[in-house]
Design a protein around this motif. Structure first.
Motif, short mmCIF file in Angstrom:
data_model
loop_
_atom_site.label_atom_id
_atom_site.label_comp_id
_atom_site.label_asym_id
_atom_site.label_seq_id
_atom_site.Cartn_x
_atom_site.Cartn_y
_atom_site.Cartn_z
N LYS A 1 0.85 -1.19 0.00
CA LYS A 1 0.00 0.00 0.00
C LYS A 1 0.88 1.25 0.00
CE LYS A 1 -3.64 2.36 2.60
NZ LYS A 1 -4.50 2.33 3.82
N PRO A 2 0.63 2.20 -0.92
CA PRO A 2 1.46 3.41 -0.97
C PRO A 2 1.41 4.20 0.32
CG PRO A 2 0.11 3.20 -2.96
CD PRO A 2 -0.38 2.18 -1.99
N ASP A 3 2.56 4.71 0.74
CA ASP A 3 2.66 5.59 1.90
C ASP A 3 2.60 7.02 1.38
OD1 ASP A 3 3.28 7.08 4.11
OD2 ASP A 3 4.92 5.79 4.78
N LEU A 4 1.49 7.71 1.64
CA LEU A 4 1.26 9.04 1.09
C LEU A 4 1.47 10.15 2.12
CD1 LEU A 4 -2.00 8.28 -0.94
CD2 LEU A 4 0.36 8.28 -1.75
N GLU A 5 1.98 9.80 3.29
CA GLU A 5 2.07 10.77 4.37
C GLU A 5 3.48 11.28 4.61
OE1 GLU A 5 -0.75 11.78 5.55
OE2 GLU A 5 -1.78 10.28 4.32
N LEU A 6 4.42 10.96 3.75
CA LEU A 6 5.81 11.35 3.99
C LEU A 6 6.02 12.84 3.72
CD1 LEU A 6 7.59 8.29 2.35
CD2 LEU A 6 7.20 8.70 4.80
N GLN A 7 6.96 13.42 4.47
CA GLN A 7 7.34 14.82 4.33
C GLN A 7 8.81 14.90 3.91
OE1 GLN A 7 4.99 17.18 4.56
NE2 GLN A 7 3.54 15.50 4.97
N PRO A 8 9.27 16.08 3.46
CA PRO A 8 10.65 16.18 2.99
C PRO A 8 11.69 15.66 3.98
CG PRO A 8 9.45 18.15 2.37
CD PRO A 8 8.52 17.35 3.23
N PHE A 9 11.48 15.91 5.27
CA PHE A 9 12.48 15.48 6.26
C PHE A 9 12.51 13.97 6.44
CE2 PHE A 9 8.61 16.87 8.55
CZ PHE A 9 8.24 15.67 9.15
N ASP A 10 11.54 13.25 5.88
CA ASP A 10 11.52 11.78 5.98
C ASP A 10 12.49 11.12 5.01
OD1 ASP A 10 9.50 11.33 7.99
OD2 ASP A 10 8.04 12.07 6.53
N PHE A 11 12.93 11.83 3.98
CA PHE A 11 13.74 11.23 2.93
C PHE A 11 15.23 11.44 3.17
CE2 PHE A 11 9.64 11.88 0.89
CZ PHE A 11 9.45 10.68 0.23
N HIS A 12 15.98 10.40 2.85
CA HIS A 12 17.44 10.45 2.95
C HIS A 12 18.03 9.93 1.64
CE1 HIS A 12 16.85 11.10 7.26
NE2 HIS A 12 15.99 10.09 7.21
N SER B 1 16.20 6.28 1.17
CA SER B 1 15.55 5.61 2.29
C SER B 1 14.62 6.60 2.99
CB SER B 1 16.59 5.05 3.27
OG SER B 1 17.40 6.10 3.78
N VAL B 2 13.74 6.06 3.82
CA VAL B 2 12.80 6.92 4.55
C VAL B 2 12.87 6.57 6.03
CG1 VAL B 2 11.25 7.27 2.60
CG2 VAL B 2 10.89 5.32 4.12
N ASN B 3 12.38 7.47 6.85
CA ASN B 3 12.44 7.25 8.30
C ASN B 3 11.65 6.02 8.72
OD1 ASN B 3 14.08 9.45 8.81
ND2 ASN B 3 12.37 10.87 9.06
N GLU B 4 10.56 5.75 8.00
CA GLU B 4 9.77 4.55 8.29
C GLU B 4 10.50 3.36 7.67
OE1 GLU B 4 8.04 1.87 9.63
OE2 GLU B 4 6.96 3.68 10.25
N SER B 5 11.28 2.65 8.47
CA SER B 5 12.19 1.63 7.95
C SER B 5 11.48 0.46 7.30
CB SER B 5 13.10 1.12 9.07
OG SER B 5 12.33 0.56 10.13
N LYS B 6 10.22 0.24 7.63
CA LYS B 6 9.50 -0.89 7.06
C LYS B 6 8.99 -0.61 5.64
CE LYS B 6 7.96 -2.71 11.54
NZ LYS B 6 6.78 -3.10 12.36
N ASP B 7 9.01 0.64 5.25
CA ASP B 7 8.57 0.99 3.91
C ASP B 7 9.57 0.51 2.87
OD1 ASP B 7 6.25 2.14 4.69
OD2 ASP B 7 6.87 4.21 4.41
N VAL B 8 9.05 0.14 1.70
CA VAL B 8 9.88 -0.30 0.59
C VAL B 8 9.96 0.84 -0.42
CG1 VAL B 8 10.13 -1.97 -1.29
CG2 VAL B 8 9.23 -2.71 0.93
N VAL B 9 11.17 1.26 -0.75
CA VAL B 9 11.40 2.37 -1.68
C VAL B 9 11.93 1.80 -2.99
CG1 VAL B 9 12.63 4.53 -2.10
CG2 VAL B 9 11.92 3.93 0.23
N ARG B 10 11.32 2.22 -4.10
CA ARG B 10 11.77 1.80 -5.43
C ARG B 10 11.99 3.01 -6.31
NH1 ARG B 10 8.61 -3.08 -8.14
NH2 ARG B 10 10.43 -2.80 -9.48
N GLY B 11 13.10 2.98 -7.04
CA GLY B 11 13.40 4.09 -7.93
C GLY B 11 14.63 3.79 -8.76
N PRO B 12 15.11 4.75 -9.52
CA PRO B 12 16.29 4.54 -10.38
C PRO B 12 17.53 4.20 -9.56
CG PRO B 12 15.13 6.56 -10.98
CD PRO B 12 14.55 6.10 -9.69
N ILE B 13 18.42 3.41 -10.17
CA ILE B 13 19.64 3.00 -9.46
C ILE B 13 20.71 4.08 -9.49
CG2 ILE B 13 19.28 0.53 -9.73
CD1 ILE B 13 21.81 2.21 -11.97
#
Length: 362
Positions: free
Chosen positions: A60-71, A343-355
């Motif tokens: 299920k998509p996580d739609l609640e992330l904010q800029p500070f959540d991303f690394h 990566s995101v602060n919510e460690s259980k989330d799966v992130v997919r994108g370009p390598i």
């Protein structure tokens, strides 16, 4: 109309920096020409746009992330996020520009298999009274040309008519032509994929390219001794395709219909998913359709009789995503590969994108 400036969440970025970002990433690749451009040293002046999906363990998509959540790490170096944008069909209100391209690959499928694929795609386009949720265009790859509709449309019935008006061609690049015939097929297919990337690079927004094909043959070194020039050529093509697909904001999905070619290994591509850092590591299987798709953050949907269902599965990519922008720092070494991880602060989330992307020494 979608207002890019209004919908971006700024994160300590100047107006000038955001203007570069909102240009659509044009600085990552030269303007589309008849010949493929060389990769641009993106780290020097330009910002990188990453279209990523973030989902929980159940998908299920996580739609609640904010800029500070991303690394963001670029070659293991932390990067400063300049801007974040949410996009996707599941979000209320206006949506950022998006497009789907369905590629019918008549070069790398048998005549009979291609007939079945065309019918499945037409069934998809006619479903729901021919009303599509994403602007879509059809591209038909043959042995002589890549026929791409000039404009995307939400009218599935009109798109299906385009397919009907372009009959299934008889192969001139025949499967029984041996190694050199396969090499011609690989070269042609990669050239046309790059052409499509450059064409899509002219259009704003994110693109989902659904390539329906077995893919081209993985012509490994065992088939023929490769010279230094051969390795450098393959490595340059890896660089060019990686950068052009990223610049065009393409997520590439590979849909493989039921295989009708003997001796193929459906999981062979997985041995070549590690990004190539230098020309000595290059091998022709690094340019397989499935490898390139995975490197864009796309899916490899293996062996299916339900092409229509696979297209719908691929479309879930467009339900929700995040676009992140950052300006990479100068690389510390001569390695042309910029491996990117998010990566995101919510460690259980799966992130997919370009390598990642490539840069050349100036």
């Amino acid at each position: 109309m979608w207002n890019d400036h209004a919908q971006w969440t700024k994160s300590a970025a100047s107006v000038a920096a955001i203007a570069v970002i909102l240009s659509g990433g044009a600085g990552l690749a030269a303007a589309a020409q008849n010949t493929p451009p060389a990769p641009t040293p993106a780290h020097a002046q330009h910002s990188i746009l990453l279209d990523i999906t973030v989902a929980d363990a159940k998908g299920k998509p996580d739609l609640e992330l904010q800029p500070f959540d991303f690394h963001i790490l670029d070659n293991n170096v932390p990067q400063k996020l300049l801007a974040m944008q949410k996009g996707g069909l599941s979000l209320p209100g206006a949506h950022p520009p998006m497009e789907m391209v369905i590629v019918l690959d008549a070069v790398n499928c048998s005549f009979i298999k291609m007939q079945l694929e065309r019918q499945d795609v037409e069934n998809f386009l006619h479903s729901g009274n021919g009303k599509l949720s994403i602007p879509t265009r059809i591209a038909i790859l043959t042995d002589t040309k890549l026929n791409v509709q000039p404009e995307a449309s939400l009218d599935g019935n009109a798109l299906a008519k385009f397919i009907e008006q372009n009959p299934n061609p008889v192969h001139s690049l025949r499967f029984e032509a041996g190694y050199y015939g396969e090499m011609d097929r690989v070269t042609w297919s990669l050239d046309q994929l790059n052409k499509l990337a450059m064409l899509e690079g002219r259009e704003p927004g994110r693109k989902l390219v659904v390539w329906i094909s077995h893919g081209w043959h993985p012509l490994a070194r065992d088939y023929l001794a490769m010279s230094k020039e051969d390795l450098e050529r393959d490595f340059q093509l890896i660089e060019t395709l990686t950068d052009n697909l990223l610049a065009a904001r393409i997520t590439l999905d590979s849909i493989d219909p039921i295989l009708d070619l003997p001796g193929e290994n459906l999981t062979y591509y997985r041995a070549f998913l590690k990004p190539i850092k230098r020309y000595e590591e290059a091998d022709t299987p690094d340019l397989m359709l499935q490898v390139l798709a995975t490197h864009t953050g796309g899916d490899v949907l293996e062996e299916s009789t339900d092409i229509e269902g696979e297209i719908r599965e691929a479309m879930h990519t467009m339900d929700a995503w995040y676009t992140l922008a950052y300006t990479p720092s100068q690389p510390a070494d001569s390695n042309p590969l910029h491996a990117v991880s998010v990566s995101v602060n919510e460690s259980k989330d799966v992130v997919r994108g370009p390598i990642g992307y490539y840069s050349q020494a100036q």
